[in-house]
Design a protein around this motif. Sequence first.
Motif, mmCIF file in Angstrom:
data_model
loop_
_atom_site.group_PDB
_atom_site.id
_atom_site.type_symbol
_atom_site.label_atom_id
_atom_site.label_comp_id
_atom_site.label_asym_id
_atom_site.label_seq_id
_atom_site.Cartn_x
_atom_site.Cartn_y
_atom_site.Cartn_z
ATOM 1 N N PHE A 1 0.647 -1.177 0.038
ATOM 2 C CA PHE A 1 0.154 0.073 -0.069
ATOM 3 C C PHE A 1 0.926 1.175 -0.147
ATOM 4 O O PHE A 1 1.439 1.746 1.093
ATOM 5 C CB PHE A 1 -0.787 0.110 1.169
ATOM 6 N N ARG A 2 0.919 1.975 -1.200
ATOM 7 C CA ARG A 2 1.974 3.072 -1.134
ATOM 8 C C ARG A 2 1.008 4.212 -1.779
ATOM 9 O O ARG A 2 0.145 4.039 -2.499
ATOM 10 C CB ARG A 2 3.039 2.796 -2.204
ATOM 11 N N LEU A 3 1.349 5.342 -1.257
ATOM 12 C CA LEU A 3 0.684 6.795 -1.679
ATOM 13 C C LEU A 3 1.846 7.864 -2.161
ATOM 14 O O LEU A 3 2.696 7.550 -1.401
ATOM 15 C CB LEU A 3 -0.136 7.204 -0.615
ATOM 16 N N SER A 4 1.595 8.398 -3.167
ATOM 17 C CA SER A 4 2.423 9.387 -3.294
ATOM 18 C C SER A 4 2.603 10.642 -2.524
ATOM 19 O O SER A 4 1.538 10.780 -1.942
ATOM 20 C CB SER A 4 2.085 9.894 -4.826
ATOM 21 N N GLN A 5 3.473 11.369 -2.763
ATOM 22 C CA GLN A 5 3.659 12.474 -1.737
ATOM 23 C C GLN A 5 2.680 13.310 -2.053
ATOM 24 O O GLN A 5 1.778 13.906 -0.997
ATOM 25 C CB GLN A 5 4.980 13.217 -2.104
ATOM 26 N N ALA A 6 2.145 13.544 -3.147
ATOM 27 C CA ALA A 6 0.975 14.448 -3.511
ATOM 28 C C ALA A 6 -0.170 13.969 -2.993
ATOM 29 O O ALA A 6 -1.185 14.613 -2.147
ATOM 30 C CB ALA A 6 0.773 14.411 -4.709
ATOM 31 N N ALA A 7 -0.463 12.188 -2.952
ATOM 32 C CA ALA A 7 -1.653 11.855 -2.432
ATOM 33 C C ALA A 7 -1.533 11.944 -0.780
ATOM 34 O O ALA A 7 -2.826 12.169 -0.026
ATOM 35 C CB ALA A 7 -1.973 10.627 -2.602
ATOM 36 N N LEU A 8 -0.492 11.834 -0.459
ATOM 37 C CA LEU A 8 -0.369 11.647 1.304
ATOM 38 C C LEU A 8 -0.592 13.233 1.857
ATOM 39 O O LEU A 8 -1.316 13.556 2.639
ATOM 40 C CB LEU A 8 0.958 11.482 1.569
ATOM 41 N N GLU A 9 0.084 14.316 1.068
ATOM 42 C CA GLU A 9 -0.403 15.715 1.465
ATOM 43 C C GLU A 9 -1.830 16.060 1.371
ATOM 44 O O GLU A 9 -2.464 16.600 2.302
ATOM 45 C CB GLU A 9 0.480 16.717 0.726
ATOM 46 N N THR A 10 -2.448 15.744 0.177
ATOM 47 C CA THR A 10 -3.970 16.005 -0.032
ATOM 48 C C THR A 10 -4.755 15.089 1.157
ATOM 49 O O THR A 10 -5.666 15.814 1.686
ATOM 50 C CB THR A 10 -4.276 15.333 -1.285
ATOM 51 N N LEU A 11 -4.323 13.762 1.402
ATOM 52 C CA LEU A 11 -5.162 13.302 2.431
ATOM 53 C C LEU A 11 -4.857 13.707 3.826
ATOM 54 O O LEU A 11 -5.912 14.018 4.618
ATOM 55 C CB LEU A 11 -4.424 11.764 2.390
ATOM 56 N N ALA A 12 -3.644 14.358 4.067
ATOM 57 C CA ALA A 12 -3.246 14.741 5.275
ATOM 58 C C ALA A 12 -4.449 16.155 5.405
ATOM 59 O O ALA A 12 -4.997 16.714 6.494
ATOM 60 C CB ALA A 12 -1.863 15.360 5.557
ATOM 61 N N ILE A 13 -4.656 16.978 4.477
ATOM 62 C CA ILE A 13 -5.256 18.392 4.357
ATOM 63 C C ILE A 13 -6.581 18.036 4.568
ATOM 64 O O ILE A 13 -7.411 18.295 5.415
ATOM 65 C CB ILE A 13 -5.185 19.176 3.185
ATOM 66 N N TYR B 1 -7.564 16.891 8.295
ATOM 67 C CA TYR B 1 -7.500 17.750 9.454
ATOM 68 C C TYR B 1 -8.757 18.928 8.871
ATOM 69 O O TYR B 1 -9.297 19.380 9.883
ATOM 70 C CB TYR B 1 -6.215 18.535 9.575
ATOM 71 N N ARG B 2 -9.146 19.221 7.785
ATOM 72 C CA ARG B 2 -9.995 20.207 7.530
ATOM 73 C C ARG B 2 -11.446 19.644 6.937
ATOM 74 O O ARG B 2 -11.995 20.390 6.313
ATOM 75 C CB ARG B 2 -9.181 20.937 6.392
ATOM 76 N N GLN B 3 -11.759 18.363 6.971
ATOM 77 C CA GLN B 3 -12.828 17.959 6.344
ATOM 78 C C GLN B 3 -14.108 18.347 7.445
ATOM 79 O O GLN B 3 -14.040 18.739 8.392
ATOM 80 C CB GLN B 3 -12.700 16.523 6.503
ATOM 81 N N ILE C 1 -8.590 22.653 -0.790
ATOM 82 C CA ILE C 1 -7.227 21.948 -0.934
ATOM 83 C C ILE C 1 -6.251 22.394 -1.795
ATOM 84 O O ILE C 1 -5.247 22.790 -1.188
ATOM 85 C CB ILE C 1 -7.706 20.366 -1.418
ATOM 86 N N GLU C 2 -6.799 22.930 -3.054
ATOM 87 C CA GLU C 2 -5.792 23.453 -4.050
ATOM 88 C C GLU C 2 -5.121 24.950 -3.264
ATOM 89 O O GLU C 2 -4.097 25.209 -3.702
ATOM 90 C CB GLU C 2 -6.511 23.647 -5.245
ATOM 91 N N GLU C 3 -6.145 25.603 -2.744
ATOM 92 C CA GLU C 3 -5.670 26.733 -2.046
ATOM 93 C C GLU C 3 -4.378 26.637 -1.072
ATOM 94 O O GLU C 3 -3.414 27.233 -1.270
ATOM 95 C CB GLU C 3 -6.714 27.500 -1.442
ATOM 96 N N ILE C 4 -4.372 25.424 -0.389
ATOM 97 C CA ILE C 4 -3.305 25.213 0.562
ATOM 98 C C ILE C 4 -1.983 24.927 -0.279
ATOM 99 O O ILE C 4 -0.976 25.045 -0.063
ATOM 100 C CB ILE C 4 -3.816 24.284 1.648
ATOM 101 N N ARG C 5 -2.418 23.884 -1.079
ATOM 102 C CA ARG C 5 -1.229 22.913 -1.533
ATOM 103 C C ARG C 5 -0.514 23.595 -2.815
ATOM 104 O O ARG C 5 0.628 23.708 -3.310
ATOM 105 C CB ARG C 5 -1.788 21.549 -2.309
ATOM 106 N N GLY C 6 -1.618 24.764 -3.568
ATOM 107 C CA GLY C 6 -0.767 25.625 -4.476
ATOM 108 C C GLY C 6 -0.839 24.824 -5.903
ATOM 109 O O GLY C 6 -0.106 25.399 -6.814
#
Lengths: 207, 236
Positions: free
Chosen positions: A93-105, A108-110, A117-122
């Motif tokens: 089970f692997r997730l890319s850095q992009a997927a991990l960051e999106t999941l993290a956001i 916490y913010r759900q 999400i895009e506003e935070i990640r840019g």
Amino acid sequence: MEQILETLLFASDEPLTLARLREILTPGTSEPRDDGQDSVAVEIKQALAAIRARYSREDSPVVILEVAEGYQFATNPRYAAWIKKLFKDRTSFRLSQAALETLAIISYRQPITRAEIEEIRGVEVIAALETLLEKNLVRVSGRKETVGRPILYATTPEFLRQFGLRSLQDLPVVDENASQGEEAAPFIPDQGAQNPMAPPATDHQNN
Amino acid sequence: MDSEFEVHLDLYEGPLTLLLYLIERDNLNIFDIPIAHITEEYLRHIDSLRADGEYLGGEFLVMATTLMQIKARLLLPRPVEEGVQIDPREELVSKLLLAQRFAKVAKLFGDRLQIMERYAFRPPPVFENEEYTVAQRPADLAQAFRKAYDEFKLVHGDAYAIAADPFPVEAKIEKIMSLLAGKNAVAIADIWRDETARGGLVACFLAILELIKRGSVRAAQKTPYGEIFLVKVLLS
């Protein structure tokens, strides 16, 4: 009691909540309370603790994890190498850095919209979101009552299970206003490795 | 490629990731970023990436503009609000801090997954999501039909078949209702799965449209891009 609980956990393919266990053991009684006053709930918790202690004493091949607001059997991580051999053709089970960051956001913010999400990640997060939806870590939780009624995303019970969390409260505490360099608090301890009586956590690979 | 610009793949992630990398690499104070320096480094970096044939999204250019704008504003007298000078870098800094924080959390998430990888659950549970929340537009249904039709042609050929029976839409409506009997929803692929004639497929599709028109079912997905279901509309 211990035997009944072990049977139920063995047969179940999803985490069993305290309420569910209580309903099975004493059907039709009132809602469980987690305030220490509910004798059945207390009894179940004590029995589960006793089972866990016994498993840990015996270096049992299975452990009981508290995930997604319930209890579930899992294999003992000390023998992970053998499981890997059993399922060697399954990709891990692997997730890319992009997927991990999106999941993290999202976690916490759900609930949160894609634009937020895009506003935070840019950057655009469509691909990462699709991965998370496909892996059932994230779900559509509704629509935001604003212009365009954008879709809102939230995490799933499967997310809690995959990350070994009892509930969202188990997420590491993040102080968004903390100054640079301050680390976020870590996750709750690895539950399977929590017993100090357990032998050192070396893998049993070649015995 | 200049060895100075050997970068980690993650840098293509986005402009914030690239800026955070530069701040860390050059040991800069995030609260007092030397804008001239970082703008120069940022531009050199994206030029070099582009020279290597990397496709960079528009957001990289937007950030370049933002940096140059901040640089220009720093040369002008700063606006004062409630006696406090507004730092033109302020908005960027707070964005960077937030992105940095979530990047760190993402690292924790990754570590956690590695720990959890050592547990095997029996059997992998599937959390049935019974919510059909994603409403379907007519175009989505048409697309689903086209897909089914293309698959149908692959299986049954493109030849015109002379049908022995007509395909009354009413019969297909009954078929759908019987599939829905005792259930809340049925996947539309299951409705036309056993059709062997082109007319039957078309009749199924018309029956679906008719049932939606009557208001007895609605078309929805559990998740975006998921399978389309017909969900019974319960009359109150």
